[in-house]
Design a protein around this motif. Sequence first.
Motif, PDB file in Angstrom:
ATOM      1  N   ILE A  78      43.173  34.216  14.302  1.00 30.37           N
ATOM      2  CA  ILE A  78      43.845  35.392  13.746  1.00 30.37           C
ATOM      3  C   ILE A  78      44.313  36.273  14.888  1.00 30.37           C
ATOM      4  O   ILE A  78      43.577  36.489  15.862  1.00 30.37           O
ATOM      5  N   THR A  79      45.524  36.803  14.753  1.00 34.32           N
ATOM      6  CA  THR A  79      46.082  37.736  15.738  1.00 34.32           C
ATOM      7  C   THR A  79      46.500  39.025  15.055  1.00 34.32           C
ATOM      8  O   THR A  79      47.121  39.000  13.993  1.00 34.32           O
ATOM      9  N   HIS A  80      46.155  40.136  15.684  1.00 33.56           N
ATOM     10  CA  HIS A  80      46.627  41.447  15.223  1.00 33.56           C
ATOM     11  C   HIS A  80      47.251  42.164  16.413  1.00 33.56           C
ATOM     12  O   HIS A  80      46.646  42.244  17.482  1.00 33.56           O
ATOM     13  N   THR A  81      48.484  42.637  16.250  1.00 31.83           N
ATOM     14  CA  THR A  81      49.136  43.392  17.313  1.00 31.83           C
ATOM     15  C   THR A  81      49.778  44.643  16.723  1.00 31.83           C
ATOM     16  O   THR A  81      49.725  44.873  15.511  1.00 31.83           O
ATOM     17  N   HIS A  82      50.399  45.410  17.610  1.00 35.15           N
ATOM     18  CA  HIS A  82      51.247  46.529  17.189  1.00 35.15           C
ATOM     19  C   HIS A  82      52.623  46.322  17.814  1.00 35.15           C
ATOM     20  O   HIS A  82      53.213  47.256  18.367  1.00 35.15           O
ATOM     21  N   SER A  83      53.128  45.085  17.720  1.00 29.90           N
ATOM     22  CA  SER A  83      54.458  44.776  18.249  1.00 29.90           C
ATOM     23  C   SER A  83      55.486  45.678  17.558  1.00 29.90           C
ATOM     24  O   SER A  83      55.405  45.918  16.348  1.00 29.90           O
ATOM     25  N   PRO A  84      56.460  46.208  18.306  1.00 28.11           N
ATOM     26  CA  PRO A  84      57.270  47.324  17.794  1.00 28.11           C
ATOM     27  C   PRO A  84      58.096  47.056  16.548  1.00 28.11           C
ATOM     28  O   PRO A  84      58.134  47.897  15.637  1.00 28.11           O
ATOM     29  N   TYR A  85      58.786  45.924  16.476  1.00 25.63           N
ATOM     30  CA  TYR A  85      59.644  45.702  15.306  1.00 25.63           C
ATOM     31  C   TYR A  85      58.818  45.404  14.056  1.00 25.63           C
ATOM     32  O   TYR A  85      59.060  45.986  12.988  1.00 25.63           O
ATOM     33  N   ALA A 141      56.162  47.615   8.944  1.00 21.72           N
ATOM     34  CA  ALA A 141      54.899  47.970   8.293  1.00 21.72           C
ATOM     35  C   ALA A 141      54.824  49.472   8.049  1.00 21.72           C
ATOM     36  O   ALA A 141      54.374  49.919   6.991  1.00 21.72           O
ATOM     37  N   GLN A 142      55.263  50.253   9.023  1.00 21.17           N
ATOM     38  CA  GLN A 142      55.236  51.714   8.866  1.00 21.17           C
ATOM     39  C   GLN A 142      56.210  52.172   7.784  1.00 21.17           C
ATOM     40  O   GLN A 142      55.990  53.195   7.124  1.00 21.17           O
ATOM     41  N   ALA A 143      57.268  51.412   7.598  1.00 25.70           N
ATOM     42  CA  ALA A 143      58.215  51.720   6.518  1.00 25.70           C
ATOM     43  C   ALA A 143      57.711  51.208   5.174  1.00 25.70           C
ATOM     44  O   ALA A 143      58.330  51.463   4.140  1.00 25.70           O
ATOM     45  N   CYS A 144      56.585  50.482   5.197  1.00 25.21           N
ATOM     46  CA  CYS A 144      55.981  49.909   3.984  1.00 25.21           C
ATOM     47  C   CYS A 144      56.941  48.958   3.275  1.00 25.21           C
ATOM     48  O   CYS A 144      57.036  48.946   2.038  1.00 25.21           O
ATOM     49  N   LYS A 145      57.637  48.155   4.077  1.00 26.15           N
ATOM     50  CA  LYS A 145      58.622  47.228   3.543  1.00 26.15           C
ATOM     51  C   LYS A 145      58.356  45.808   4.024  1.00 26.15           C
ATOM     52  O   LYS A 145      58.112  45.573   5.209  1.00 26.15           O
ATOM     53  N   GLY A 146      58.422  44.858   3.096  1.00 24.61           N
ATOM     54  CA  GLY A 146      58.393  43.461   3.471  1.00 24.61           C
ATOM     55  C   GLY A 146      59.728  43.059   4.068  1.00 24.61           C
ATOM     56  O   GLY A 146      60.735  43.771   3.918  1.00 24.61           O
ATOM     57  N   ILE A 147      59.756  41.923   4.758  1.00 22.83           N
ATOM     58  CA  ILE A 147      60.978  41.468   5.426  1.00 22.83           C
ATOM     59  C   ILE A 147      61.609  40.349   4.617  1.00 22.83           C
ATOM     60  O   ILE A 147      61.019  39.269   4.467  1.00 22.83           O
ATOM     61  N   ASN A 158      52.565  32.579  15.860  1.00 18.83           N
ATOM     62  CA  ASN A 158      53.101  33.164  14.634  1.00 18.83           C
ATOM     63  C   ASN A 158      53.356  34.665  14.781  1.00 18.83           C
ATOM     64  O   ASN A 158      54.273  35.200  14.160  1.00 18.83           O
ATOM     65  N   ALA A 159      52.546  35.344  15.595  1.00 21.86           N
ATOM     66  CA  ALA A 159      52.779  36.764  15.866  1.00 21.86           C
ATOM     67  C   ALA A 159      54.086  36.961  16.618  1.00 21.86           C
ATOM     68  O   ALA A 159      54.845  37.909  16.346  1.00 21.86           O
ATOM     69  N   ALA A 160      54.355  36.076  17.582  1.00 28.89           N
ATOM     70  CA  ALA A 160      55.615  36.159  18.331  1.00 28.89           C
ATOM     71  C   ALA A 160      56.807  35.860  17.430  1.00 28.89           C
ATOM     72  O   ALA A 160      57.852  36.520  17.503  1.00 28.89           O
ATOM     73  N   VAL A 161      56.653  34.861  16.557  1.00 29.49           N
ATOM     74  CA  VAL A 161      57.708  34.528  15.601  1.00 29.49           C
ATOM     75  C   VAL A 161      57.973  35.709  14.668  1.00 29.49           C
ATOM     76  O   VAL A 161      59.134  36.072  14.419  1.00 29.49           O
ATOM     77  N   LEU A 162      56.919  36.319  14.161  1.00 26.69           N
ATOM     78  CA  LEU A 162      57.076  37.462  13.262  1.00 26.69           C
ATOM     79  C   LEU A 162      57.838  38.594  13.935  1.00 26.69           C
ATOM     80  O   LEU A 162      58.720  39.221  13.331  1.00 26.69           O
ATOM     81  N   GLU A 163      57.510  38.878  15.194  1.00 21.23           N
ATOM     82  CA  GLU A 163      58.204  39.953  15.896  1.00 21.23           C
ATOM     83  C   GLU A 163      59.703  39.654  16.017  1.00 21.23           C
ATOM     84  O   GLU A 163      60.537  40.542  15.819  1.00 21.23           O
ATOM     85  N   GLU A 164      60.047  38.416  16.310  1.00 19.33           N
ATOM     86  CA  GLU A 164      61.457  38.049  16.409  1.00 19.33           C
ATOM     87  C   GLU A 164      62.150  38.132  15.050  1.00 19.33           C
ATOM     88  O   GLU A 164      63.291  38.595  14.941  1.00 19.33           O
ATOM     89  N   ILE A 165      61.466  37.666  13.995  1.00 14.96           N
ATOM     90  CA  ILE A 165      62.038  37.746  12.645  1.00 14.96           C
ATOM     91  C   ILE A 165      62.282  39.204  12.259  1.00 14.96           C
ATOM     92  O   ILE A 165      63.326  39.550  11.692  1.00 14.96           O
TER      93      ILE A 165
END
Length: 248
Positions: free
Chosen positions: A95-102, A107-113, A202-209
């Motif tokens: 499991i990975t948890h980050t605060h990657s900016p995008y 998440a801060q906007a409470c919106k799914g992608i 997957n964390a890196a992929v999510l940030e790019e997505i």
Amino acid sequence: MSSIYQTLKEEAFEANMQIPKRGLAIYTWGNVSAFDKAKGVFAIKPSGVPYDTMKVDDIVVVDLELNKVEGNLNPSSDTPTHAELYKKFEGIGGITHTHSPYATSWAQACKGIPLLGTTHADHSANAVVCTPMIKKDAVERAYEKETGILIADTFLNPKKVGALNYDGTPLKKLVPIENPMVLVAGHGPFTWGTNADKSVYNAAVLEEIAKMAWVTMTVNPAWKPLPDYVVDKHYQRKHGKNAYYGQR
């Protein structure tokens, strides 16, 4: 004398070192864990220790009831979240948890992608889910543990928490291993995989997505989701029973 958890600690350490290497977090803003299901323990980053000073021996090993099994430092403050996901999501080993900016901005906007292109479809056949906002009583009761419970319920029991798709429609139950990423409302991203290294991938992929989706919506405010037939083609060619992407 080598620890019986040495290999697990090394896996967690190497995965954690990928966070700054991939630009997924600064300072101490992230953590990765590696799970040994047979032993019922996981190794995780110590709390508040910078990546550039961290050593393998600093990695902490805990069991699923949060008892410290090995290590001299305090484990990550997010350890209870990791424990809940290991308990409830079959087949995950990291499991990975980050605060990657995008991703964190979504998440801060409470919106799914929404699923807008084939890059996203190569990794998941569904939009990236954002959890509902955690309740006040849950924060007061056991914040980190309740965060894990909220993530698990969003995937496995979405009606219970009122989880929604990005377009506001009710979310249907999802298979976590097929959708290895989530945004926690107001907080940030969590990702998982069959091992710790895959969870960071997957964390890196999510940030790019997340970045691509933001740019896409800026370029074309009249965006539309990728057609289902294109989604299915891209997902199945990498993950389906007749997958042909890559080398065999």
